[in-house]
Design a protein around this motif. Sequence first.
Motif, PDB file in Angstrom:
ATOM      1  N   ILE A 100       0.832  -1.206   0.000  1.00  0.00           N
ATOM      2  CA  ILE A 100       0.000   0.000   0.000  1.00  0.00           C
ATOM      3  C   ILE A 100       0.863   1.251   0.000  1.00  0.00           C
ATOM      4  CG2 ILE A 100      -1.626   1.344   1.397  1.00  0.00           C
ATOM      5  CD1 ILE A 100      -2.859  -1.345   2.263  1.00  0.00           C
ATOM      6  N   GLN A 101       1.919   1.248   0.778  1.00  0.00           N
ATOM      7  CA  GLN A 101       2.813   2.411   0.826  1.00  0.00           C
ATOM      8  C   GLN A 101       3.495   2.651  -0.520  1.00  0.00           C
ATOM      9  OE1 GLN A 101       5.379   1.422   4.117  1.00  0.00           O
ATOM     10  NE2 GLN A 101       3.968   2.244   5.663  1.00  0.00           N
ATOM     11  N   VAL A 102       3.890   1.560  -1.210  1.00  0.00           N
ATOM     12  CA  VAL A 102       4.513   1.703  -2.524  1.00  0.00           C
ATOM     13  C   VAL A 102       3.514   2.278  -3.524  1.00  0.00           C
ATOM     14  CG1 VAL A 102       5.447   0.415  -4.503  1.00  0.00           C
ATOM     15  CG2 VAL A 102       6.232  -0.099  -2.186  1.00  0.00           C
ATOM     16  N   LEU A 103       2.292   1.758  -3.515  1.00  0.00           N
ATOM     17  CA  LEU A 103       1.267   2.263  -4.433  1.00  0.00           C
ATOM     18  C   LEU A 103       0.956   3.738  -4.159  1.00  0.00           C
ATOM     19  CD1 LEU A 103      -1.201  -0.782  -4.528  1.00  0.00           C
ATOM     20  CD2 LEU A 103       0.518  -0.142  -6.232  1.00  0.00           C
ATOM     21  N   GLU A 104       0.845   4.097  -2.896  1.00  0.00           N
ATOM     22  CA  GLU A 104       0.557   5.495  -2.549  1.00  0.00           C
ATOM     23  C   GLU A 104       1.717   6.410  -2.930  1.00  0.00           C
ATOM     24  OE1 GLU A 104      -0.390   5.317   1.585  1.00  0.00           O
ATOM     25  OE2 GLU A 104      -2.521   4.913   1.206  1.00  0.00           O
ATOM     26  N   LYS A 105       2.938   5.886  -2.865  1.00  0.00           N
ATOM     27  CA  LYS A 105       4.108   6.668  -3.269  1.00  0.00           C
ATOM     28  C   LYS A 105       4.004   7.092  -4.729  1.00  0.00           C
ATOM     29  CE  LYS A 105       9.128   6.189  -3.851  1.00  0.00           C
ATOM     30  NZ  LYS A 105      10.283   5.277  -3.663  1.00  0.00           N
ATOM     31  N   TYR A 106       3.398   6.244  -5.553  1.00  0.00           N
ATOM     32  CA  TYR A 106       3.236   6.542  -6.980  1.00  0.00           C
ATOM     33  C   TYR A 106       1.825   7.058  -7.298  1.00  0.00           C
ATOM     34  CZ  TYR A 106       7.780   4.430  -7.768  1.00  0.00           C
ATOM     35  OH  TYR A 106       9.127   4.172  -7.748  1.00  0.00           O
ATOM     36  N   ILE A 108      -1.169   6.049  -6.585  1.00  0.00           N
ATOM     37  CA  ILE A 108      -2.149   5.076  -7.056  1.00  0.00           C
ATOM     38  C   ILE A 108      -3.174   4.839  -5.963  1.00  0.00           C
ATOM     39  CG2 ILE A 108      -2.483   2.679  -7.771  1.00  0.00           C
ATOM     40  CD1 ILE A 108       0.335   2.799  -8.949  1.00  0.00           C
ATOM     41  N   ASP A 109      -4.423   5.062  -6.277  1.00  0.00           N
ATOM     42  CA  ASP A 109      -5.520   4.872  -5.338  1.00  0.00           C
ATOM     43  C   ASP A 109      -5.829   3.382  -5.233  1.00  0.00           C
ATOM     44  OD1 ASP A 109      -7.737   4.927  -3.759  1.00  0.00           O
ATOM     45  OD2 ASP A 109      -8.992   6.089  -5.140  1.00  0.00           O
ATOM     46  N   VAL A 110      -5.637   2.811  -4.067  1.00  0.00           N
ATOM     47  CA  VAL A 110      -5.834   1.367  -3.909  1.00  0.00           C
ATOM     48  C   VAL A 110      -7.306   0.970  -4.020  1.00  0.00           C
ATOM     49  CG1 VAL A 110      -3.759   1.052  -2.512  1.00  0.00           C
ATOM     50  CG2 VAL A 110      -5.923   1.588  -1.396  1.00  0.00           C
ATOM     51  N   LYS A 111      -8.196   1.949  -3.977  1.00  0.00           N
ATOM     52  CA  LYS A 111      -9.615   1.642  -4.125  1.00  0.00           C
ATOM     53  C   LYS A 111     -10.077   1.722  -5.581  1.00  0.00           C
ATOM     54  CE  LYS A 111     -10.845   4.680  -0.976  1.00  0.00           C
ATOM     55  NZ  LYS A 111     -11.708   5.472  -0.049  1.00  0.00           N
ATOM     56  N   ASN A 112      -9.150   2.097  -6.466  1.00  0.00           N
ATOM     57  CA  ASN A 112      -9.468   2.181  -7.892  1.00  0.00           C
ATOM     58  C   ASN A 112      -9.230   0.822  -8.533  1.00  0.00           C
ATOM     59  OD1 ASN A 112      -9.541   2.659 -10.675  1.00  0.00           O
ATOM     60  ND2 ASN A 112      -8.810   4.765 -10.431  1.00  0.00           N
ATOM     61  N   MET A 113     -10.306   0.029  -8.669  1.00  0.00           N
ATOM     62  CA  MET A 113     -10.189  -1.329  -9.184  1.00  0.00           C
ATOM     63  C   MET A 113      -9.632  -1.372 -10.597  1.00  0.00           C
ATOM     64  SD  MET A 113     -11.274  -3.580  -6.949  1.00  0.00           S
ATOM     65  CE  MET A 113     -12.377  -3.874  -5.592  1.00  0.00           C
ATOM     66  N   ASP A 114     -10.071  -0.432 -11.439  1.00  0.00           N
ATOM     67  CA  ASP A 114      -9.615  -0.419 -12.828  1.00  0.00           C
ATOM     68  C   ASP A 114      -8.106  -0.191 -12.897  1.00  0.00           C
ATOM     69  OD1 ASP A 114     -12.187  -0.825 -13.764  1.00  0.00           O
ATOM     70  OD2 ASP A 114     -12.624   1.318 -13.934  1.00  0.00           O
ATOM     71  N   GLN A 212      -4.624  -9.411  -3.660  1.00  0.00           N
ATOM     72  CA  GLN A 212      -4.988  -9.298  -2.249  1.00  0.00           C
ATOM     73  C   GLN A 212      -5.505  -7.898  -1.927  1.00  0.00           C
ATOM     74  OE1 GLN A 212      -4.943 -12.256  -0.698  1.00  0.00           O
ATOM     75  NE2 GLN A 212      -4.082 -12.923  -2.662  1.00  0.00           N
ATOM     76  N   ILE A 213      -4.891  -6.906  -2.535  1.00  0.00           N
ATOM     77  CA  ILE A 213      -5.360  -5.523  -2.357  1.00  0.00           C
ATOM     78  C   ILE A 213      -6.800  -5.404  -2.830  1.00  0.00           C
ATOM     79  CG2 ILE A 213      -5.095  -3.147  -3.168  1.00  0.00           C
ATOM     80  CD1 ILE A 213      -2.987  -3.842  -1.173  1.00  0.00           C
ATOM     81  N   LYS A 214      -7.088  -5.998  -3.984  1.00  0.00           N
ATOM     82  CA  LYS A 214      -8.455  -5.933  -4.531  1.00  0.00           C
ATOM     83  C   LYS A 214      -9.462  -6.622  -3.615  1.00  0.00           C
ATOM     84  CE  LYS A 214      -9.453  -6.669  -8.725  1.00  0.00           C
ATOM     85  NZ  LYS A 214      -9.620  -7.302 -10.058  1.00  0.00           N
ATOM     86  N   ILE A 215      -9.058  -7.779  -3.085  1.00  0.00           N
ATOM     87  CA  ILE A 215     -10.002  -8.581  -2.300  1.00  0.00           C
ATOM     88  C   ILE A 215     -10.206  -8.028  -0.897  1.00  0.00           C
ATOM     89  CG2 ILE A 215     -10.406 -10.859  -1.278  1.00  0.00           C
ATOM     90  CD1 ILE A 215      -8.787 -12.036  -3.634  1.00  0.00           C
ATOM     91  N   PHE A 216      -9.121  -7.680  -0.215  1.00  0.00           N
ATOM     92  CA  PHE A 216      -9.218  -7.391   1.212  1.00  0.00           C
ATOM     93  C   PHE A 216      -9.084  -5.909   1.580  1.00  0.00           C
ATOM     94  CE2 PHE A 216      -7.635 -11.806   1.039  1.00  0.00           C
ATOM     95  CZ  PHE A 216      -8.641 -12.424   1.763  1.00  0.00           C
ATOM     96  N   TYR A 217      -8.562  -5.088   0.677  1.00  0.00           N
ATOM     97  CA  TYR A 217      -8.234  -3.728   1.085  1.00  0.00           C
ATOM     98  C   TYR A 217      -8.971  -2.646   0.300  1.00  0.00           C
ATOM     99  CZ  TYR A 217      -4.467  -5.974   3.621  1.00  0.00           C
ATOM    100  OH  TYR A 217      -3.761  -6.773   4.477  1.00  0.00           O
ATOM    101  N   SER A 218      -9.220  -2.864  -0.966  1.00  0.00           N
ATOM    102  CA  SER A 218      -9.770  -1.803  -1.798  1.00  0.00           C
ATOM    103  C   SER A 218     -11.134  -1.320  -1.326  1.00  0.00           C
ATOM    104  CB  SER A 218      -9.873  -2.283  -3.258  1.00  0.00           C
ATOM    105  OG  SER A 218      -8.600  -2.518  -3.780  1.00  0.00           O
ATOM    106  N   MET A 219     -11.934  -2.231  -0.805  1.00  0.00           N
ATOM    107  CA  MET A 219     -13.299  -1.875  -0.430  1.00  0.00           C
ATOM    108  C   MET A 219     -13.470  -1.712   1.072  1.00  0.00           C
ATOM    109  SD  MET A 219     -14.475  -1.695  -3.403  1.00  0.00           S
ATOM    110  CE  MET A 219     -16.203  -1.383  -2.986  1.00  0.00           C
TER     111      MET A 219
END
Length: 230
Positions: A100-106, A108-114, A212-219
């Motif tokens: 999550i920290q790596v994605l946020e660094k770039y 990237i919204d982890v809740k954006n499924m697309d 795993q981000i999609k399943i457990f964290y995005s929503m």
Amino acid sequence: MRFCDLFISYKIGLKGIKNTIPFTKLPFYRKIAVALVFTFSLISAFLIIIKYYKIAFTLMAATILLLIIFLIIDSTKRNLEKMLKQHYSPYSQKRMRMVIQVLEKYKIDVKNMDLIDMLICEAKAAQIQCDYLTPLKKSIKTLGAIIIPIVVYAVQKIGEDTPQGDILALAVQLIIIILLIFSIVFASATIVKDVLYFEYNQYNNFISDLHQIKIFYSMNDKMLYLPNDI
């Protein structure tokens, strides 16, 4: 920035997280099992070399029985719950926090499924470039098709010129050699695969973590920011 920059940051993040359990922190029964299996395997290999086949095969059977007993003990509810609480869950939390920290660094919204799906597709495309062995599979099959008939022909010729008693002894020796080679290959396969497919496997890890981000964290907003204390 490019996808390769994000992936390098992910690999750096993985290096900061130990994915193995130190031997000293293993449950007591696991320490005993590892020590006995290692010891029995070494002794069996030595006995085969000096041609004490019966004792070697007995030790091999004992090792297999030991592994079965270990798996039964390891799969009990109490031990599974203990390993989950002490090792598996803390590791998963550390790893997901890192992703999550790596994605946020770039940005990237982890809740954006697309967007997560786009990253998965890009990772799969990049992974193909790391599959170095696939082009060799056809060559290996062709080589095998040539070698096998030669070996069969050689065995037939040896059988025609060799007494039956010698053939039986030779067959036993060949079986032992094949079993030994198979054991060595099986034991080293994981190491070789990790060496040759190191980058390939890291893409697999990244794709899995994105799922795993999609399943457990995005929503689930409550799981996006995990506690620092584990």
